[in-house]
Design an enzyme around this catalytic site. Structure first.
Site, PDB file in Angstrom:
ATOM      1  N   LYS A  11       0.847  -1.207   0.000  1.00  0.00           N
ATOM      2  CA  LYS A  11       0.000   0.000   0.000  1.00  0.00           C
ATOM      3  C   LYS A  11       0.880   1.253   0.000  1.00  0.00           C
ATOM      4  CE  LYS A  11      -3.527  -2.795   2.103  1.00  0.00           C
ATOM      5  NZ  LYS A  11      -4.756  -2.893   2.868  1.00  0.00           N
ATOM      6  N   GLU A  98      -9.508  -1.035  -1.900  1.00  0.00           N
ATOM      7  CA  GLU A  98      -9.283   0.403  -1.659  1.00  0.00           C
ATOM      8  C   GLU A  98      -9.399   1.197  -2.964  1.00  0.00           C
ATOM      9  OE1 GLU A  98      -5.638  -0.279   0.494  1.00  0.00           O
ATOM     10  OE2 GLU A  98      -6.879  -1.276   2.000  1.00  0.00           O
ATOM     11  N   GLU A 167     -10.812 -11.101  -1.413  1.00  0.00           N
ATOM     12  CA  GLU A 167     -10.567 -10.317  -0.201  1.00  0.00           C
ATOM     13  C   GLU A 167     -11.888  -9.726   0.276  1.00  0.00           C
ATOM     14  OE1 GLU A 167      -6.264  -8.827   0.126  1.00  0.00           O
ATOM     15  OE2 GLU A 167      -7.298  -7.447  -1.184  1.00  0.00           O
TER      16      GLU A 167
HETATM   17  P1  PGA Z   1      -4.521  -6.592   5.395  1.00  0.00           P
HETATM   18  O1  PGA Z   1      -4.695  -6.068   3.885  1.00  0.00           O
HETATM   19  O2  PGA Z   1      -3.677  -7.827   5.347  1.00  0.00           O
HETATM   20  O3  PGA Z   1      -3.834  -5.448   6.107  1.00  0.00           O
HETATM   21  O4  PGA Z   1      -5.897  -6.865   5.922  1.00  0.00           O
HETATM   22  C1  PGA Z   1      -4.895  -6.975   2.836  1.00  0.00           C
HETATM   23  C2  PGA Z   1      -5.035  -6.242   1.533  1.00  0.00           C
HETATM   24  O5  PGA Z   1      -5.568  -5.113   1.542  1.00  0.00           O
HETATM   25  O6  PGA Z   1      -4.623  -6.727   0.467  1.00  0.00           O
END
Ligand code: PGA
Length: 250
Positions: A11, A98, A167
Site C-alpha cells: 500500500k 481500496e 478479499e
Molecule cells: P490486510 O490487507 O492484510 O492489512 O488486511 C490486505 C489487503 O488489503 O490486500
C-alpha cells in the site's frame, strides 16, 4: 503440486530506501522453495528499488499496485503498463478494494486494466470481495460474480494467466479474518466459474486476503481451496514476512 503465492501489498508504505532495508533483512530469512513464490507489490516509486534488489532471487515476483489502461497521455498521477513493465514489474493488482471503495474504481475500469496488462504480458491479480452489508444480505457470491464478469470474454488459456485474490472488504485491515472454511466456499465458487469456462481446477490460482497474520497463515494455506495469500499490514515487517512465506514448510 499446489504452487502457493505469498503476495505482499505494501500500500502507501515503504519508501525506496525503506524498501531496500526491508529486503536486506527479508532476504536473510527467505528460503526459496519449489512449491511457492513470493510476490511484492511496492508503491510505484519503490518498484524499481525492489526489482533491483530481488531480480536475481529465485521465486520472487515484483508487481505494481495499480496501472492505468491507456498506454500514455494526459493522465496526471497515473502509471502506464509499459512504464511498470520497463521498471521490472511482472504483475499488477487490479480492483483492490481500496481502489474500488476509496477511489471509486468501477468494474468497467478493472476490465480495461486487466486487458492492458494481458496485452503486455503482465499478470493481472484481480481482487474481488464483498462488503459486510452484502455478506449479511447473502449477496457474497452475486457480488463476486459481478466482479468476475469482466473476465467473461477470455478463452481458458488467457484466464489461466490471471490470478484472483478473494478479499472480503470487512476483513481488510480490521483484524477480522474469514475462516478457512468461509474463504473456501467463495474460492470453490470462483474455481467453478473458471471451470465453467474450460479452466482445469488446478490451473486456477485463487488467493485469500484480509487480516492474514503470522498466527493464521498456516491454517489458511493448508486449506485445499486456497492457493496463497495477499497480505497488507503483516507484510510490512521483514522478519515476520520471511516467516510467513515459510508457512507450511517447517
Ligand atoms: P490486510 O490487507 O492484510 O492489512 O488486511 C490486505 C489487503 O488489503 O490486500
Amino acid at each position: 503440486m499446489k504452487r502457493l503465492i505469498f503476495a505482499a501489498n505494501w500500500k502507501m508504505h515503504l519508501s525506496p530506501d525503506a524498501a531496500r532495508r526491508f529486503l536486506d533483512v527479508f532476504l536473510q530469512g527467505y528460503e526459496p522453495a519449489d512449491d511457492r513464490e513470493v510476490w511484492f507489490f511496492p508503491s510505484a516509486i519503490a518498484l524499481e528499488a525492489v526489482v533491483r534488489r530481488a531480480v536475481d532471487e529465485p521465486g520472487i515476483v515484483v508487481g505494481a499496485q495499480n496501472v492505468h489502461w491507456e498506454l500514455k497521455g494526459a493522465f496526471t498521477g497515473e502509471l502506464s503498463v509499459p512504464m511498470a513493465k520497463e521498471a521490472g514489474a511482472r504483475a499488477a493488482l487490479v480492483g483492490h478494494s481500496e481502489r474500488r471503495h476509496v477511489f471509486g474504481e468501477t468494474d468497467e475500469e478493472t476490465g480495461r486494466k486487466v486487458k492492458a496488462l494481458l496485452d503486455h504480458g503482465l499478470t493481472p491479480m484481480l481482487c474481488v470481495g464483498e462488503k459486510i452489508e452484502q455478506r449479511e444480505a447473502g449477496e457474497t457470491l452475486t457480488v463476486v460474480e459481478r466482479q468476475l464478469a469482466v473476465l467473461a470474454e477470455y478463452e481458458p488459456d488467457t484466464l489461466e494467466r490471471i490470478v484472483i485474490a478473494y478479499e472480503p472488504v470487512w476483513a481488510i485491515g480490521t483484524g477480522k479474518t474469514a475462516t478457512p472454511r468461509d474463504a473456501a466456499e467463495v474460492h470453490a465458487y470462483i474455481r467453478g466459474w473458471y471451470a465453467d469456462r474450460g479452466v482445469a481446477p488446478e490451473a486456477a490460482r485463487i488467493l485469500y486476503g484480509g487480516s492474514v497474520k503470522p498466527d493464521n497463515i498456516a491454517a489458511l494455506v493448508s486449506e485445499a481451496e486456497i492457493d496463497g495469500v495477499l497480505v497488507g499490514g503483516a507484510s510490512l515487517h521483514p522478519v515476520d514476512w520471511a516467516g510467513m512465506a515459510r508457512a507450511g514448510l517447517d
